[in-house]
Design a protein around this motif. Structure first.
Motif, PDB file in Angstrom:
ATOM      1  N   GLU A  88       0.817  -1.222   0.000  1.00 50.80           N
ATOM      2  CA  GLU A  88       0.000   0.000   0.000  1.00 50.80           C
ATOM      3  C   GLU A  88       0.846   1.264   0.000  1.00 50.80           C
ATOM      4  OE1 GLU A  88      -3.009  -0.604  -0.605  1.00 50.80           O
ATOM      5  OE2 GLU A  88      -3.614  -2.448   0.401  1.00 50.80           O
ATOM      6  N   LEU A  89       1.816   1.313  -0.914  1.00 47.09           N
ATOM      7  CA  LEU A  89       2.652   2.514  -1.032  1.00 47.09           C
ATOM      8  C   LEU A  89       1.913   3.585  -1.832  1.00 47.09           C
ATOM      9  CD1 LEU A  89       5.988   0.728  -1.946  1.00 47.09           C
ATOM     10  CD2 LEU A  89       5.408   1.793   0.244  1.00 47.09           C
ATOM     11  N   PHE A  90       2.444   4.804  -1.790  1.00 48.57           N
ATOM     12  CA  PHE A  90       1.898   5.882  -2.621  1.00 48.57           C
ATOM     13  C   PHE A  90       2.689   5.870  -3.919  1.00 48.57           C
ATOM     14  CE2 PHE A  90       1.566   7.450   1.859  1.00 48.57           C
ATOM     15  CZ  PHE A  90       0.258   7.025   2.005  1.00 48.57           C
ATOM     16  N   GLU A  92       2.580   6.959  -6.972  1.00 49.16           N
ATOM     17  CA  GLU A  92       2.938   8.074  -7.847  1.00 49.16           C
ATOM     18  C   GLU A  92       3.697   9.171  -7.089  1.00 49.16           C
ATOM     19  OE1 GLU A  92      -0.775   9.019 -10.162  1.00 49.16           O
ATOM     20  OE2 GLU A  92      -1.112   6.982  -9.468  1.00 49.16           O
ATOM     21  N   MET A  93       4.256   8.811  -5.944  1.00 54.16           N
ATOM     22  CA  MET A  93       5.070   9.768  -5.198  1.00 54.16           C
ATOM     23  C   MET A  93       6.486   9.228  -5.066  1.00 54.16           C
ATOM     24  SD  MET A  93       2.904  11.145  -2.041  1.00 54.16           S
ATOM     25  CE  MET A  93       1.605  12.310  -2.256  1.00 54.16           C
ATOM     26  N   ASP A  97       9.052  11.185  -0.448  1.00 60.28           N
ATOM     27  CA  ASP A  97       7.733  11.630   0.013  1.00 60.28           C
ATOM     28  C   ASP A  97       6.986  10.518   0.736  1.00 60.28           C
ATOM     29  OD1 ASP A  97       8.072  14.156  -0.841  1.00 60.28           O
ATOM     30  OD2 ASP A  97       6.821  14.001  -2.632  1.00 60.28           O
ATOM     31  N   LEU A 100       8.402  10.563   4.127  1.00 65.43           N
ATOM     32  CA  LEU A 100       7.929  11.753   4.843  1.00 65.43           C
ATOM     33  C   LEU A 100       6.521  11.517   5.384  1.00 65.43           C
ATOM     34  CD1 LEU A 100       8.186  14.903   5.387  1.00 65.43           C
ATOM     35  CD2 LEU A 100       6.937  15.171   3.259  1.00 65.43           C
ATOM     36  N   LEU A 101       5.651  10.973   4.532  1.00 62.90           N
ATOM     37  CA  LEU A 101       4.271  10.757   4.970  1.00 62.90           C
ATOM     38  C   LEU A 101       4.187   9.647   6.013  1.00 62.90           C
ATOM     39  CD1 LEU A 101       2.373  11.268   1.625  1.00 62.90           C
ATOM     40  CD2 LEU A 101       2.270  12.694   3.649  1.00 62.90           C
ATOM     41  N   GLY A 102       5.191   8.775   6.034  1.00 65.32           N
ATOM     42  CA  GLY A 102       5.228   7.767   7.082  1.00 65.32           C
ATOM     43  C   GLY A 102       5.222   8.413   8.460  1.00 65.32           C
ATOM     44  N   PHE A 104       3.640  11.098   9.161  1.00 67.86           N
ATOM     45  CA  PHE A 104       2.537  12.071   9.192  1.00 67.86           C
ATOM     46  C   PHE A 104       1.902  12.218  10.570  1.00 67.86           C
ATOM     47  CE2 PHE A 104      -1.856  13.415   8.812  1.00 67.86           C
ATOM     48  CZ  PHE A 104      -1.719  14.558   8.057  1.00 67.86           C
ATOM     49  N   ARG A 151       8.791   3.247   5.630  1.00 72.88           N
ATOM     50  CA  ARG A 151       7.682   4.166   5.872  1.00 72.88           C
ATOM     51  C   ARG A 151       7.051   3.896   7.233  1.00 72.88           C
ATOM     52  NH1 ARG A 151       2.368   4.110   2.139  1.00 72.88           N
ATOM     53  NH2 ARG A 151       1.957   2.318   3.448  1.00 72.88           N
TER      54      ARG A 151
END
Lengths: 243, 347
Positions: A88-90, A92-93, A97, A100-102, A104, A151
């Motif tokens: 479940e990675l992002f 298209e980032m 990033d 970084l969102l890890g 959040f 992440r």
């Protein structure tokens, strides 16, 4: 030793079909616990329920509190993290990033600079540093697993739940991943590891559970499970029994 | 058709297209993050344009009262939830955003109504009135249904749309209103007369798009919204809650709607139901972008602008039909191509 996580009679149903029938388990602080079992035994379901992705019955006591009614995000705030089987990675980032969102949940609660934490992940996974600007969707399977692990670590978890981290990876990369899992123990993270690769899982784990058809059928210290004839025959193959 | 007429129609097309592109962006952001097809997007435009015009007429718009009332309802609901869970850590935030802020906006609106010439104050008050509605509407109408199907969310959207249009009629009456922000100043470039107004609109749209691009590309919260649009489960696993991303995306939608309303208020007479039709054209642009690709949607919105201005010259009675007929070939082309939206629905 005190328990980080204690699950009592956890049951999960999909519509009318019960997939998990009252499984109980316990993860001690700073230990690695593994759940092994065949396909369809309910391992992934169990992790999803502990994380709050699926509604469940029974008690999930984490850090002395019952969290079974908490939403997923609140559990992340409490230091519970899941690396799911599908990563479940992002996609298209960039790798950076994603990391970084890890963090959040920490950033939202006012954590300042996290660049240092990203660098720390890069020292653990040098491959990710080389690919820091690349989109997550373009990574190889092994790199994606490293990124998913990285992440999750960015959230500074107290309990890390890993769902089939070795799935679909080349043996050499599986070794690397398990090496990292073992090294996490020294940094005080408790780990709940769900695996089909029973041999590798029991090698790093302190304690193990065998889940079959939604029920815990066997449990014990990892060392004793390896020599258990039933485990050896079903999950380690005949070579395992001969060891 | 001569050249000067063509240039004039083009100017009209670019001005309208810029506003549609902004609205398309708002619709795409809301849809990809929350799966809500936000039918009431246009009501933000009407509310903003009419509130601004009412302030310029020296009166306090009824939307101010609605803001206070809605804020109170949200405060009571969330306060009750806090009392039940005995977690009062977010109480100051709750009071600040749902009670103190609306009251402050009301005070400012009352002061502004007595100063009909202070345009920037009026613009500020209008933004203050409309933007908070974004997260309040999300809280009241959508948050309790966050995991419902796309169809249920669409039905809720239609209901919210009718409520807001009805309230607009109550507050502003059936009469159309017009506001002015930039002084009515024209200048000639060759054979073309350009109004300061249209330059203001295009420039503001471009600036807003750049700001949003920076927001989505370079800030943690902007990236969190994009992450939610890309992977819902992944984003929850890093602690981005549906409530957070829902409120943030709706606030952005309200911001874009409010600015669009302020921009178009001087060039068209706005009625209580005008916003819907404008947002619907933005929606055509968003559909061209497959409700997912913003650059394609922006180009599509410009196309809608051109189609509108040229068809209003050649076949003005069929203007709207021609624009909305554009959806059919676009949908055909989309359905033959990638099955992007269907896949997202299966999650």
């Amino acid at each position: 030793m005190s328990a980080t996580l204690e699950v009592e009679k956890l049951a999960v149903s999909y519509d009318k079909v019960e997939a998990l029938h009252g499984a109980s388990l316990r993860v001690d602080k700073g230990s690695i616990v593994t759940v092994i079992g065949p396909n369809g035994a309910g391992k992934t379901t169990m992790l999803a329920a502990m994380m709050g992705l699926l509604p469940s019955r029974g008690a999930i006591v984490y850090g002395g509190r019952d969290i079974s009614m908490m939403p997923v995000e609140a559990r992340v705030d409490e230091g519970l993290c899941l690396v799911p089987e599908r990563r479940e990675l992002f996609s298209e980032m960039s790798v950076e990033d994603n990391l970084l969102l890890g963090a959040f949940s920490r950033i939202r609660r006012g954590a300042g600079k996290i660049d240092g934490d990203i660098e720390e992940i890069f020292t653990r996974f040098p491959r990710l540093k080389e690919r820091r600007r690349q989109l997550a969707g373009t990574l190889s399977g092994g790199e994606r697993q490293m990124l998913a692990l990285g992440r999750a670590l960015m959230a500074k978890p107290q309990l890390l739940m890993l769902d089939e981290p070795s799935l679909g990876l080349a043996p050499r990369i599986v070794r690397d991943i398990f090496h990292v899992i073992a090294s996490l123990r020294s940094s005080g993270v408790s780990i709940l590891l769900v695996e089909q690769n029973a041999r590798a899982a029991l090698q790093v784990a302190d304690y193990g559970y065998v889940l079959e058809l939604g029920e815990v059928v066997l449990e014990g210290p990892a060392a004793s499970l390896v020599t258990n004839p039933r485990v050896a025959e079903t999950y380690l193959g005949l070579a395992g029994a001969a060891d | 058709m001569n050249l000067s007429l063509a240039l004039w129609l083009t100017q009209d097309a670019v001005v309208n297209g810029a506003v549609y592109a902004l609205l398309a962006l708002a619709l795409i952001v809301v849809y990809t993050v929350t799966r809500v097809i936000f039918v009431p997007q246009g009501e933000f435009i009407s509310f903003a344009a009419l509130s601004l015009a009412t302030l310029q007429n020296g009166k306090v718009p009824g939307t101010v009262h609605l803001l206070i009332a809605t804020g109170l309802v949200v405060a009571v609901l969330d306060g009750w939830r806090m009392a039940k869970t005995r977690d009062f850590s977010r109480l100051p935030r709750l009071v600040l955003f749902n009670i103190a802020l609306p009251l402050a906006v009301a005070a400012l609106a009352w002061w502004s109504a007595s100063r009909p010439t202070d345009v920037w104050l009026q613009v500020l008050v209008t933004l203050g009135i409309v933007i908070p509605f974004g997260s309040m509407i999300y809280r009241l109408a959508y948050q309790p249904l966050a995991s419902a199907s796309i169809l249920v969310l669409l039905i809720v959207s239609v209901a919210v749309h009718y409520m807001m249009v009805g309230l607009g009629l109550v507050f502003f009456g059936g009469e159309g209103l017009r506001a002015s922000i930039f002084p009515g100043f024209n200048f000639d470039v060759g054979i073309l007369t350009i109004s300061l107004q249209s330059i203001g609109i295009v420039l503001s749209s471009v600036v807003l798009m750049v700001v949003l691009w920076l927001y989505f590309g370079y800030t943690v919260y902007g990236k969190a919204l994009r992450a939610t649009a890309m992977n819902r489960i992944g984003s929850r696993l890093v602690g981005i809650s549906t409530e957070f991303s829902g409120k943030l995306s709706f606030t952005l939608a309200a911001l874009i709607g409010a600015i669009s309303g302020i921009l178009i208020a001087p060039i068209t007479t706005v009625y209580y139901d005008t916003g819907f039709l404008i947002a619907l054209k933005g929606f055509v642009g968003a559909i061209i972008g497959g409700m997912g690709s913003y650059p394609i949607a922006a180009v599509g919105s410009l196309l809608v602008g051109f189609l509108e201005s040229y068809s209003s010259f050649w076949a003005s009675s069929f203007k709207e039909s021609i624009i909305f007929t554009l959806i059919i070939p676009v949908l055909l082309w989309r359905s033959l191509g990638k099955h992007r939206i269907e896949e997202e629905e299966e999650e």
